[in-house]
Design a protein around this motif. Structure first.
Motif, PDB file in Angstrom:
ATOM      1  N   ASP A  89     -11.324   0.506  -8.270  1.00  9.18           N
ATOM      2  CA  ASP A  89     -11.258   1.681  -7.393  1.00  9.18           C
ATOM      3  C   ASP A  89     -10.596   2.880  -8.066  1.00  9.18           C
ATOM      4  N   GLY A  90     -10.187   2.718  -9.328  1.00 14.70           N
ATOM      5  CA  GLY A  90      -9.543   3.808 -10.046  1.00 14.70           C
ATOM      6  C   GLY A  90      -8.082   4.004  -9.688  1.00 14.70           C
ATOM      7  N   LYS A  91      -7.426   2.952  -9.203  1.00 13.48           N
ATOM      8  CA  LYS A  91      -6.021   3.052  -8.809  1.00 13.48           C
ATOM      9  C   LYS A  91      -5.130   2.344  -9.821  1.00 13.48           C
ATOM     10  N   SER A  92      -3.951   2.890 -10.000  1.00 11.38           N
ATOM     11  CA  SER A  92      -2.973   2.257 -10.871  1.00 11.38           C
ATOM     12  C   SER A  92      -2.270   1.126 -10.114  1.00 11.38           C
ATOM     13  N   PHE A  93      -1.608   0.280 -10.855  1.00 12.43           N
ATOM     14  CA  PHE A  93      -0.847  -0.800 -10.226  1.00 12.43           C
ATOM     15  C   PHE A  93       0.247  -0.212  -9.334  1.00 12.43           C
ATOM     16  N   GLN A  94       0.843   0.870  -9.780  1.00 12.66           N
ATOM     17  CA  GLN A  94       1.889   1.529  -8.994  1.00 12.66           C
ATOM     18  C   GLN A  94       1.340   2.054  -7.670  1.00 12.66           C
ATOM     19  N   GLN A  95       0.143   2.626  -7.692  1.00  5.48           N
ATOM     20  CA  GLN A  95      -0.480   3.095  -6.448  1.00  5.48           C
ATOM     21  C   GLN A  95      -0.740   1.915  -5.520  1.00  5.48           C
ATOM     22  N   GLY A  98       2.578   0.641  -4.057  1.00  2.00           N
ATOM     23  CA  GLY A  98       3.037   1.571  -3.031  1.00  2.00           C
ATOM     24  C   GLY A  98       2.302   1.371  -1.721  1.00  2.00           C
ATOM     25  N   SER A  99       0.982   1.205  -1.802  1.00  3.80           N
ATOM     26  CA  SER A  99       0.194   1.017  -0.577  1.00  3.80           C
ATOM     27  C   SER A  99       0.561  -0.289   0.125  1.00  3.80           C
ATOM     28  N   MET A 100       0.952  -1.288  -0.647  1.00  2.00           N
ATOM     29  CA  MET A 100       1.314  -2.586  -0.064  1.00  2.00           C
ATOM     30  C   MET A 100       2.654  -2.539   0.665  1.00  2.00           C
ATOM     31  N   THR A 101       3.494  -1.562   0.325  1.00  2.00           N
ATOM     32  CA  THR A 101       4.799  -1.424   0.963  1.00  2.00           C
ATOM     33  C   THR A 101       4.790  -0.359   2.050  1.00  2.00           C
ATOM     34  N   GLY A 102       3.655   0.331   2.194  1.00  2.00           N
ATOM     35  CA  GLY A 102       3.573   1.404   3.178  1.00  2.00           C
ATOM     36  C   GLY A 102       4.231   2.686   2.693  1.00  2.00           C
ATOM     37  N   MET A 103       4.419   2.775   1.374  1.00  2.00           N
ATOM     38  CA  MET A 103       5.076   3.942   0.791  1.00  2.00           C
ATOM     39  C   MET A 103       4.067   4.743  -0.020  1.00  2.00           C
ATOM     40  N   THR A 104       4.411   5.994  -0.269  1.00  2.00           N
ATOM     41  CA  THR A 104       3.601   6.766  -1.199  1.00  2.00           C
ATOM     42  C   THR A 104       3.887   6.261  -2.606  1.00  2.00           C
ATOM     43  N   GLU A 106       4.885   8.008  -5.071  1.00  2.00           N
ATOM     44  CA  GLU A 106       6.123   8.625  -5.526  1.00  2.00           C
ATOM     45  C   GLU A 106       7.343   7.929  -4.936  1.00  2.00           C
ATOM     46  N   ALA A 107       7.307   7.640  -3.644  1.00  2.00           N
ATOM     47  CA  ALA A 107       8.437   6.960  -2.995  1.00  2.00           C
ATOM     48  C   ALA A 107       8.627   5.565  -3.582  1.00  2.00           C
ATOM     49  N   TYR A 108       7.525   4.882  -3.838  1.00  2.00           N
ATOM     50  CA  TYR A 108       7.617   3.543  -4.445  1.00  2.00           C
ATOM     51  C   TYR A 108       8.245   3.639  -5.833  1.00  2.00           C
ATOM     52  N   ARG A 109       7.794   4.614  -6.632  1.00  2.00           N
ATOM     53  CA  ARG A 109       8.340   4.786  -7.980  1.00  2.00           C
ATOM     54  C   ARG A 109       9.844   5.032  -7.917  1.00  2.00           C
ATOM     55  N   GLU A 110      10.263   5.926  -7.026  1.00  2.00           N
ATOM     56  CA  GLU A 110      11.690   6.235  -6.906  1.00  2.00           C
ATOM     57  C   GLU A 110      12.487   5.001  -6.468  1.00  2.00           C
ATOM     58  N   GLY A 116      14.970  -1.059  -6.795  1.00  2.00           N
ATOM     59  CA  GLY A 116      14.141  -1.849  -5.876  1.00  2.00           C
ATOM     60  C   GLY A 116      14.839  -2.084  -4.546  1.00  2.00           C
ATOM     61  N   ARG A 117      14.197  -2.899  -3.722  1.00  2.00           N
ATOM     62  CA  ARG A 117      14.756  -3.228  -2.412  1.00  2.00           C
ATOM     63  C   ARG A 117      15.773  -4.347  -2.551  1.00  2.00           C
ATOM     64  N   PRO A 118      16.833  -4.305  -1.761  1.00  2.00           N
ATOM     65  CA  PRO A 118      17.795  -5.412  -1.817  1.00  2.00           C
ATOM     66  C   PRO A 118      17.168  -6.666  -1.214  1.00  2.00           C
ATOM     67  N   SER A 119      17.557  -7.799  -1.718  1.00  2.00           N
ATOM     68  CA  SER A 119      17.043  -9.059  -1.206  1.00  2.00           C
ATOM     69  C   SER A 119      18.029  -9.642  -0.198  1.00  2.00           C
ATOM     70  N   THR A 120      17.661  -9.601   1.059  1.00  2.00           N
ATOM     71  CA  THR A 120      18.534 -10.188   2.076  1.00  2.00           C
ATOM     72  C   THR A 120      18.581 -11.702   1.929  1.00  2.00           C
ATOM     73  N   TRP A 121      17.506 -12.287   1.406  1.00  2.00           N
ATOM     74  CA  TRP A 121      17.486 -13.733   1.187  1.00  2.00           C
ATOM     75  C   TRP A 121      18.551 -14.116   0.187  1.00  2.00           C
ATOM     76  N   THR A 122      18.641 -13.390  -0.942  1.00  2.00           N
ATOM     77  CA  THR A 122      19.646 -13.684  -1.957  1.00  2.00           C
ATOM     78  C   THR A 122      21.040 -13.508  -1.386  1.00  2.00           C
ATOM     79  N   ASP A 123      21.228 -12.435  -0.614  1.00  2.00           N
ATOM     80  CA  ASP A 123      22.548 -12.192  -0.009  1.00  2.00           C
ATOM     81  C   ASP A 123      22.949 -13.373   0.865  1.00  2.00           C
ATOM     82  N   LYS A 124      22.043 -13.886   1.678  1.00  2.00           N
ATOM     83  CA  LYS A 124      22.361 -14.995   2.567  1.00  2.00           C
ATOM     84  C   LYS A 124      22.633 -16.262   1.775  1.00  2.00           C
TER      85      LYS A 124
END
Length: 129
Positions: A89-95, A98-104, A106-110, A116-124
């Protein structure tokens, strides 16, 4: 007797193990077929007809048609194979990620640059020590 899967409780995570591999075998084989230019062209020309050549479940085919990569993963898809759909489809892995997380993209890259996201599983798990 089913194997114990202590990793099964990671929130928001589908682990690609032997069971997932068996479930997604034909889905992943379809994805790998997209490595050939002639197959990408056939797929783009008539996606449904091309998908019908594979022994995928109807649910897997619908997930591909909708480009619902999270659903594809739940149905046995491996992200490294699913990346072939994005590339077609002409999309990068980053794109795609991002779509899988519901983020743009750019937001995913940042988010990833920020650690990355904190892991609540690891914390527990750490709390239980």
């Amino acid at each position: 007797m089913p194997l114990e899967k202590p990793y099964a409780g990671v929130p928001g995570t589908t682990i690609f193990d032997a069971d997932q591999s068996r479930k997604g075998y034909w889905l992943n084989q379809f994805c790998m077929s997209l490595m050939k230019a002639e197959n990408r062209e056939r797929f783009k020309k008539d996606e449904r007809a091309y998908l019908d050549e594979w022994k995928m479940t109807e649910e897997q085919k619908q997930a591909v048609l909708a480009r619902d990569l999270n659903r594809c993963i739940a149905l046995g898809g491996n992200i490294y194979f699913l990346a072939k759909i994005g590339a077609t489809d002409g999309k990068s892995f980053q794109q795609m990620a991002g779509s899988m997380t519901g983020m743009t993209e750019e937001a995913y890259r940042e988010m990833m640059i920020g650690g990355g996201r904190p892991s609540t599983w690891t914390d527990k798990k750490e709390e239980g020590k």
